[in-house]
Design a protein around this motif. Structure first.
Motif, mmCIF file in Angstrom:
data_model
loop_
_atom_site.group_PDB
_atom_site.id
_atom_site.type_symbol
_atom_site.label_atom_id
_atom_site.label_comp_id
_atom_site.label_asym_id
_atom_site.label_seq_id
_atom_site.Cartn_x
_atom_site.Cartn_y
_atom_site.Cartn_z
ATOM 1 N N MET A 42 0.829 -1.208 0.000
ATOM 2 C CA MET A 42 0.000 0.000 0.000
ATOM 3 C C MET A 42 0.865 1.261 0.000
ATOM 4 S SD MET A 42 -3.168 -0.992 2.483
ATOM 5 C CE MET A 42 -3.942 0.617 2.309
ATOM 6 N N GLU A 47 -2.470 4.581 -0.427
ATOM 7 C CA GLU A 47 -3.108 4.143 0.811
ATOM 8 C C GLU A 47 -4.599 4.433 0.731
ATOM 9 O OE1 GLU A 47 -0.813 5.880 3.969
ATOM 10 O OE2 GLU A 47 0.906 4.620 3.496
ATOM 11 N N ASN A 48 -5.291 3.587 -0.009
ATOM 12 C CA ASN A 48 -6.738 3.725 -0.175
ATOM 13 C C ASN A 48 -7.377 2.338 -0.217
ATOM 14 O OD1 ASN A 48 -6.492 2.739 -2.923
ATOM 15 N ND2 ASN A 48 -5.709 4.768 -3.456
ATOM 16 N N GLN A 49 -8.681 2.305 -0.265
ATOM 17 C CA GLN A 49 -9.409 1.031 -0.220
ATOM 18 C C GLN A 49 -9.065 0.136 -1.406
ATOM 19 O OE1 GLN A 49 -11.410 -0.071 2.346
ATOM 20 N NE2 GLN A 49 -11.354 -2.016 1.266
ATOM 21 N N ARG A 50 -8.917 0.734 -2.573
ATOM 22 C CA ARG A 50 -8.606 -0.064 -3.763
ATOM 23 C C ARG A 50 -7.256 -0.765 -3.605
ATOM 24 N NH1 ARG A 50 -7.291 1.734 -9.835
ATOM 25 N NH2 ARG A 50 -7.603 -0.297 -10.781
ATOM 26 N N SER A 51 -6.237 -0.032 -3.158
ATOM 27 C CA SER A 51 -4.929 -0.665 -3.002
ATOM 28 C C SER A 51 -4.947 -1.685 -1.865
ATOM 29 C CB SER A 51 -3.820 0.363 -2.808
ATOM 30 O OG SER A 51 -3.959 1.031 -1.587
ATOM 31 N N LEU A 52 -5.738 -1.446 -0.829
ATOM 32 C CA LEU A 52 -5.885 -2.444 0.241
ATOM 33 C C LEU A 52 -6.412 -3.749 -0.334
ATOM 34 C CD1 LEU A 52 -5.968 -3.392 3.213
ATOM 35 C CD2 LEU A 52 -8.243 -2.363 3.353
ATOM 36 N N ASP A 53 -7.456 -3.654 -1.160
ATOM 37 C CA ASP A 53 -8.030 -4.852 -1.777
ATOM 38 C C ASP A 53 -7.030 -5.529 -2.705
ATOM 39 O OD1 ASP A 53 -10.401 -4.330 -0.439
ATOM 40 O OD2 ASP A 53 -11.339 -3.352 -2.171
ATOM 41 N N GLN A 54 -6.336 -4.740 -3.520
ATOM 42 C CA GLN A 54 -5.379 -5.305 -4.467
ATOM 43 C C GLN A 54 -4.194 -5.947 -3.753
ATOM 44 O OE1 GLN A 54 -4.786 -1.685 -6.688
ATOM 45 N NE2 GLN A 54 -5.974 -2.466 -8.425
ATOM 46 N N SER A 56 -4.079 -7.063 -0.632
ATOM 47 C CA SER A 56 -4.543 -8.252 0.087
ATOM 48 C C SER A 56 -4.695 -9.423 -0.868
ATOM 49 C CB SER A 56 -5.874 -7.972 0.781
ATOM 50 O OG SER A 56 -5.731 -6.963 1.733
#
Length: 116
Positions: A42, A47-54, A56
């Protein structure tokens, strides 16, 4: 008929054991190692929701391909390559380090394709 039932139960037990082995292999990465990967990923990708999902997704894919011990070995080699000095030179380019790094890079490339 009893023999067939016993054979079926033995077969089911064997299949369940194989499924459990596969599940434990997929989940052999400690949570802290997964979290460390996600935080580092991230930091590079935002540091955003999209990168968190990607990110993970990425570590999950890597974990499904590469056993944790192999991941640790490759990460250790990469860390040692970053150090200076004569001793670190042996980790830079020899047959011993090529295979673990190639395995990690293949897993990362597959994760990149599937997750990003």
């Amino acid at each position: 008929m009893k023999g067939a039932a016993v054979a079926m139960l033995v077969g089911l037990a064997g299949g369940a054991a194989q499924a459990q082995d596969a599940a434990s292999r997929l989940n052999d990465y400690p949570t802290s190692a997964r979290a460390e990967y996600v935080f580092a990923c991230m930091a590079v990708n935002g540091e955003n929701q999209r990168s968190l999902d990607q990110c993970s997704c990425s570590i999950d894919q890597i974990a499904s391909i590469l056993p944790y011990d192999a991941y640790v070995e490759a990460e250790t080699i990469l860390a040692l390559q970053q150090t200076s000095g004569e001793r670190a030179g042996m980790y830079r380019d020899n047959a011993f380090v090529r295979s673990p790094l190639a395995d990690l890079r293949r897993a990362q490339a597959e994760a990149e394709i599937l997750c990003f």
